[in-house]
Design a protein around this motif. Structure first.
Motif, PDB file in Angstrom:
ATOM      1  N   VAL A  81       0.838  -1.206   0.000  1.00 45.66           N
ATOM      2  CA  VAL A  81       0.000   0.000   0.000  1.00 45.66           C
ATOM      3  C   VAL A  81       0.870   1.251   0.000  1.00 45.66           C
ATOM      4  CG1 VAL A  81      -1.703   1.306   1.342  1.00 45.66           C
ATOM      5  CG2 VAL A  81      -1.968  -1.169   1.064  1.00 45.66           C
ATOM      6  N   ALA A  82       1.918   1.270   0.817  1.00 47.01           N
ATOM      7  CA  ALA A  82       2.809   2.443   0.890  1.00 47.01           C
ATOM      8  C   ALA A  82       3.529   2.692  -0.428  1.00 47.01           C
ATOM      9  CB  ALA A  82       3.820   2.270   2.027  1.00 47.01           C
ATOM     10  N   MET A  83       3.960   1.638  -1.111  1.00 48.69           N
ATOM     11  CA  MET A  83       4.643   1.814  -2.399  1.00 48.69           C
ATOM     12  C   MET A  83       3.711   2.409  -3.439  1.00 48.69           C
ATOM     13  SD  MET A  83       7.330  -1.247  -3.020  1.00 48.69           S
ATOM     14  CE  MET A  83       6.055  -2.454  -3.111  1.00 48.69           C
ATOM     15  N   VAL A  84       2.514   1.880  -3.523  1.00 50.39           N
ATOM     16  CA  VAL A  84       1.572   2.367  -4.530  1.00 50.39           C
ATOM     17  C   VAL A  84       1.153   3.803  -4.228  1.00 50.39           C
ATOM     18  CG1 VAL A  84      -0.714   2.004  -5.532  1.00 50.39           C
ATOM     19  CG2 VAL A  84       0.795   0.056  -5.154  1.00 50.39           C
ATOM     20  N   ASP A  85       1.091   4.155  -2.938  1.00 48.80           N
ATOM     21  CA  ASP A  85       0.729   5.521  -2.553  1.00 48.80           C
ATOM     22  C   ASP A  85       1.905   6.492  -2.639  1.00 48.80           C
ATOM     23  OD1 ASP A  85      -1.899   4.854  -2.119  1.00 48.80           O
ATOM     24  OD2 ASP A  85      -1.685   4.621   0.050  1.00 48.80           O
ATOM     25  N   GLY A  86       3.095   5.983  -3.012  1.00 48.53           N
ATOM     26  CA  GLY A  86       4.263   6.842  -3.158  1.00 48.53           C
ATOM     27  C   GLY A  86       4.981   7.149  -1.857  1.00 48.53           C
ATOM     28  N   GLN A  87       4.649   6.449  -0.788  1.00 49.02           N
ATOM     29  CA  GLN A  87       5.280   6.689   0.515  1.00 49.02           C
ATOM     30  C   GLN A  87       6.497   5.803   0.740  1.00 49.02           C
ATOM     31  OE1 GLN A  87       1.984   5.909   3.093  1.00 49.02           O
ATOM     32  NE2 GLN A  87       0.968   7.826   2.619  1.00 49.02           N
ATOM     33  N   LEU A  88       6.689   4.788  -0.085  1.00 45.75           N
ATOM     34  CA  LEU A  88       7.823   3.876   0.041  1.00 45.75           C
ATOM     35  C   LEU A  88       8.435   3.688  -1.339  1.00 45.75           C
ATOM     36  CD1 LEU A  88       9.500   1.837   1.746  1.00 45.75           C
ATOM     37  CD2 LEU A  88       7.764   0.123   1.200  1.00 45.75           C
ATOM     38  N   ASP A  89       9.729   3.966  -1.455  1.00 47.81           N
ATOM     39  CA  ASP A  89      10.441   3.824  -2.719  1.00 47.81           C
ATOM     40  C   ASP A  89      10.701   2.342  -3.007  1.00 47.81           C
ATOM     41  OD1 ASP A  89      12.098   5.064  -4.934  1.00 47.81           O
ATOM     42  OD2 ASP A  89      13.595   3.820  -3.908  1.00 47.81           O
ATOM     43  N   PHE A  90      10.253   1.884  -4.165  1.00 53.53           N
ATOM     44  CA  PHE A  90      10.375   0.464  -4.511  1.00 53.53           C
ATOM     45  C   PHE A  90      11.826   0.005  -4.529  1.00 53.53           C
ATOM     46  CE2 PHE A  90      10.754  -3.225  -7.172  1.00 53.53           C
ATOM     47  CZ  PHE A  90       9.663  -3.997  -6.801  1.00 53.53           C
ATOM     48  N   ALA A  91      12.691   0.769  -5.167  1.00 55.01           N
ATOM     49  CA  ALA A  91      14.091   0.355  -5.289  1.00 55.01           C
ATOM     50  C   ALA A  91      14.746   0.212  -3.916  1.00 55.01           C
ATOM     51  CB  ALA A  91      14.868   1.344  -6.148  1.00 55.01           C
ATOM     52  N   ARG A  92      14.486   1.134  -3.025  1.00 50.91           N
ATOM     53  CA  ARG A  92      15.063   1.049  -1.674  1.00 50.91           C
ATOM     54  C   ARG A  92      14.471  -0.117  -0.898  1.00 50.91           C
ATOM     55  NH1 ARG A  92      15.662   7.380   0.050  1.00 50.91           N
ATOM     56  NH2 ARG A  92      17.165   7.847  -1.584  1.00 50.91           N
ATOM     57  N   ALA A  93      13.178  -0.321  -1.030  1.00 49.63           N
ATOM     58  CA  ALA A  93      12.533  -1.439  -0.333  1.00 49.63           C
ATOM     59  C   ALA A  93      13.067  -2.767  -0.862  1.00 49.63           C
ATOM     60  CB  ALA A  93      11.016  -1.363  -0.494  1.00 49.63           C
TER      61      ALA A  93
END
Length: 116
Positions: A81-93
């Motif tokens: 949910v955080a990635m899709v909402d732009g709150q979590l960077d995919f590459a870093r995660a």
């Protein structure tokens, strides 16, 4: 903890985002591949296809994926949910191990534009 409905909604939103993308992101999203997303904290797997720049969720099953999809994701629901909402960077995660992405080498090369 994100609910199953929130995770499904996040996948639908991600599909919409991919469909509206342009350039390198749009090119990477036009793969035609089987896809699975295992939400670890809910122990549920969404399966479907990435086709024509959209994610088509075809089924949901309890537990880890039963079949090996060509593109495989695994993460907690809150991270999805955080990635899709732009709150979590995919590459870093992905780099930190919070998100697992597995695919063939060629697919990973094409998908790299989605990771930046």
């Amino acid at each position: 903890m994100a609910t199953m409905a929130e995770c499904r909604s996040a996948l639908d939103k991600l599909s919409d985002n991919l469909a509206e993308a342009s350039g390198d992101v749009r090119s990477a999203a036009t793969l035609d591949r089987s896809l699975s997303c295992h939400v670890k904290d809910l122990d549920v797997t969404f399966t479907g296809r990435l086709v024509d720049g959209r994610i088509q969720v075809l089924d949901t099953a309890d537990g880890p994926p039963r079949e090996r999809a060509e593109i495989r994701l695994a993460m907690n629901g809150d991270d999805l949910v955080a990635m899709v909402d732009g709150q979590l960077d995919f590459a870093r995660a992905w780099g930190s191990g919070r998100v697992r992405l597995e695919a063939g080498f060629r697919d990973l090369l094409r998908l790299r534009s989605l990771l930046s």
